[in-house]
Design a protein around this motif. Structure first.
Motif, short mmCIF file in Angstrom:
data_model
loop_
_atom_site.label_atom_id
_atom_site.label_comp_id
_atom_site.label_asym_id
_atom_site.label_seq_id
_atom_site.Cartn_x
_atom_site.Cartn_y
_atom_site.Cartn_z
N ALA A 19 104.77 11.08 90.74
CA ALA A 19 104.43 10.34 91.98
C ALA A 19 104.68 10.84 93.39
O ALA A 19 103.96 10.77 94.29
CB ALA A 19 105.17 8.85 91.63
N LEU A 20 105.73 11.61 93.34
CA LEU A 20 106.29 12.26 94.25
C LEU A 20 105.39 13.31 94.95
O LEU A 20 105.01 13.43 95.96
CB LEU A 20 107.65 12.90 94.42
CG LEU A 20 108.22 13.56 95.62
CD1 LEU A 20 108.37 12.62 96.76
CD2 LEU A 20 109.66 13.98 95.18
N PHE A 21 104.92 14.14 93.81
CA PHE A 21 103.80 15.06 94.23
C PHE A 21 102.57 14.52 94.69
O PHE A 21 101.89 14.95 95.75
CB PHE A 21 103.42 15.72 92.86
CG PHE A 21 102.50 16.94 93.27
CD1 PHE A 21 102.84 18.23 93.65
CD2 PHE A 21 101.02 16.77 92.97
CE1 PHE A 21 101.97 19.18 94.07
CE2 PHE A 21 100.07 17.84 93.21
CZ PHE A 21 100.59 18.97 93.87
N ALA A 22 101.98 13.40 94.25
CA ALA A 22 100.88 12.68 94.62
C ALA A 22 100.94 12.24 96.25
O ALA A 22 100.26 12.44 96.99
CB ALA A 22 100.35 11.56 93.87
N SER A 23 102.06 11.84 96.50
CA SER A 23 102.59 11.27 97.80
C SER A 23 102.25 12.44 98.85
O SER A 23 101.87 12.51 99.78
CB SER A 23 103.91 10.62 97.93
OG SER A 23 104.21 10.33 99.26
N TRP A 24 103.01 13.53 98.47
CA TRP A 24 103.15 15.04 99.18
C TRP A 24 101.65 15.57 99.36
O TRP A 24 101.38 15.89 100.43
CB TRP A 24 104.28 16.01 98.73
CG TRP A 24 105.52 15.67 98.88
CD1 TRP A 24 106.15 14.40 99.37
CD2 TRP A 24 106.57 16.50 99.07
NE1 TRP A 24 107.35 14.73 99.66
CE2 TRP A 24 107.64 15.88 99.55
CE3 TRP A 24 106.70 17.95 99.02
CZ2 TRP A 24 108.86 16.46 99.60
CZ3 TRP A 24 107.83 18.67 99.15
CH2 TRP A 24 108.87 18.00 99.74
N LEU A 25 100.89 15.27 98.45
CA LEU A 25 99.64 16.02 98.53
C LEU A 25 98.60 15.00 99.25
O LEU A 25 97.95 15.66 100.28
CB LEU A 25 98.82 16.07 96.99
CG LEU A 25 97.45 16.75 96.87
CD1 LEU A 25 97.59 18.25 97.70
CD2 LEU A 25 96.87 16.63 95.71
N ALA A 26 98.93 13.87 99.25
CA ALA A 26 98.15 13.02 100.21
C ALA A 26 98.61 13.19 101.57
O ALA A 26 97.60 13.10 102.51
CB ALA A 26 98.66 11.48 99.72
N ASP A 27 99.84 13.51 101.94
CA ASP A 27 100.07 13.85 102.99
C ASP A 27 99.50 15.05 103.74
O ASP A 27 99.13 15.21 104.82
CB ASP A 27 101.87 14.02 103.34
CG ASP A 27 102.18 12.57 103.13
OD1 ASP A 27 101.84 11.83 103.37
OD2 ASP A 27 103.70 12.56 102.78
N ALA A 28 99.56 16.00 102.68
CA ALA A 28 99.03 17.40 103.12
C ALA A 28 97.43 17.53 103.31
O ALA A 28 96.89 18.06 104.38
CB ALA A 28 99.11 18.60 101.94
N GLU A 29 96.67 16.36 102.62
CA GLU A 29 95.38 16.28 102.76
C GLU A 29 95.12 15.70 104.27
O GLU A 29 93.92 15.86 104.86
CB GLU A 29 94.67 15.30 101.79
CG GLU A 29 94.73 15.86 100.42
CD GLU A 29 94.30 14.75 99.33
OE1 GLU A 29 94.50 13.60 99.55
OE2 GLU A 29 93.96 15.28 98.21
N LYS A 30 96.02 15.11 105.01
CA LYS A 30 95.64 14.66 106.23
C LYS A 30 96.08 15.58 107.34
O LYS A 30 95.75 15.56 108.57
CB LYS A 30 96.61 13.26 106.48
CG LYS A 30 96.47 12.34 105.35
CD LYS A 30 97.55 11.19 105.65
CE LYS A 30 97.27 9.96 104.64
NZ LYS A 30 98.12 9.03 104.67
N SER A 31 97.09 16.51 106.91
CA SER A 31 97.48 17.55 107.88
C SER A 31 96.97 19.05 107.90
O SER A 31 97.04 19.64 108.99
CB SER A 31 99.15 17.47 107.77
OG SER A 31 99.64 18.02 106.69
N GLU A 32 96.74 19.18 106.56
CA GLU A 32 96.47 20.88 106.40
C GLU A 32 94.82 20.98 106.89
O GLU A 32 94.10 20.19 106.48
CB GLU A 32 96.61 21.26 104.85
CG GLU A 32 97.96 21.31 104.66
CD GLU A 32 98.76 22.33 105.14
OE1 GLU A 32 98.19 23.57 105.35
OE2 GLU A 32 99.87 22.09 105.67
N ILE A 33 94.45 22.00 107.64
CA ILE A 33 93.33 22.12 108.03
C ILE A 33 92.44 22.53 106.76
O ILE A 33 90.98 22.15 106.76
CB ILE A 33 93.23 23.28 109.11
CG1 ILE A 33 94.04 23.05 110.32
CG2 ILE A 33 91.61 23.66 109.53
CD1 ILE A 33 93.92 23.90 111.64
#
Length: 207
Positions: A19-33
């Motif tokens: 669950a924590l990984f899913a949250s972090w990946l979702a954040d990365a999808e918004k910020s990583e080019i």
């Protein structure tokens, strides 16, 4: 769906690594080019020497983390030989890192076929034409091979090569690292004794 498509599980539990990984990946999808699902994959050869390279995570759920490759490639042969691997995600824009490691299993034919069909036609041709990790006679030889397979599969579906499929890492440990001021970073590791077991420990590590 594109070649960069990523499938994820449905995670709702708190204080649980997937669950924590899913949250972090979702954040990365918004910020990583580019390619927030890019990950360094580490394997070990028959002599015990490590190798590492970048791949794309193509799916994850509570069973593990999935990527696809040519089984005749160097990484494919090393994983088939050792049945274990590790991954490291680094999202520079978020100053976050996730490391995981564990045994590896081959995905089912149904899973591999389903993902293969989502790939662009050129990528499916490439899976047939490329002799990954082996010496190339010339660039022309590769282009000739692509042309031959393109002509062979000019119409209709392109079947998945038997040597092309996916691996699933079933982690025994997952570590989350978050940069903090003055190098007092936040670092937490989840552990379990077996891939089928429950996560039995959440350890806060020294940075």
């Amino acid at each position: 769906m594109t070649d960069n498509a990523l499938t994820t599980g449905d995670f709702t539990e708190e204080n649980e690594p997937f669950a924590l990984f899913a949250s972090w990946l979702a954040d990365a999808e918004k910020s990583e080019i580019n390619d927030p699902n890019a990950v360094a994959l580490a394997t070990v050869d028959a002599d015990g020497l490590p190798n590492v390279r970048m791949v794309l995570l193509k799916g994850f759920d509570r069973d593990g983390f999935v990527f696809y490759t040519n089984f005749e490639s160097q990484k494919g042969q090393e994983i088939l030989g050792q049945k274990k691997a590790a991954m490291c995600f680094h999202w520079k824009s978020l100053r976050r890192q996730v490391r995981l490691r564990g045994p590896v299993e081959i995905v089912t034919d149904a899973e591999a076929d389903a993902y293969y069909k989502t790939r662009p036609r050129g990528s499916r041709i490439g899976a047939w034409a490329s002799k990954q990790s082996r010496p190339l006679e010339s660039r022309f030889a590769l282009e000739k091979s692509v042309a031959e397979y393109t002509a062979r599969h000019a119409l209709g579906d392109i079947p998945r090569p038997a040597h092309w499929s996916g691996f699933r890492i079933r982690p025994l440990s997952i570590e989350f690292w978050h940069d903090r001021p003055f190098r007092l970073h936040d670092r937490i590791e989840f552990r379990r004794a077996a891939p089928e077991g429950d996560w039995t420990a959440k350890v806060r590590m020294y940075p």
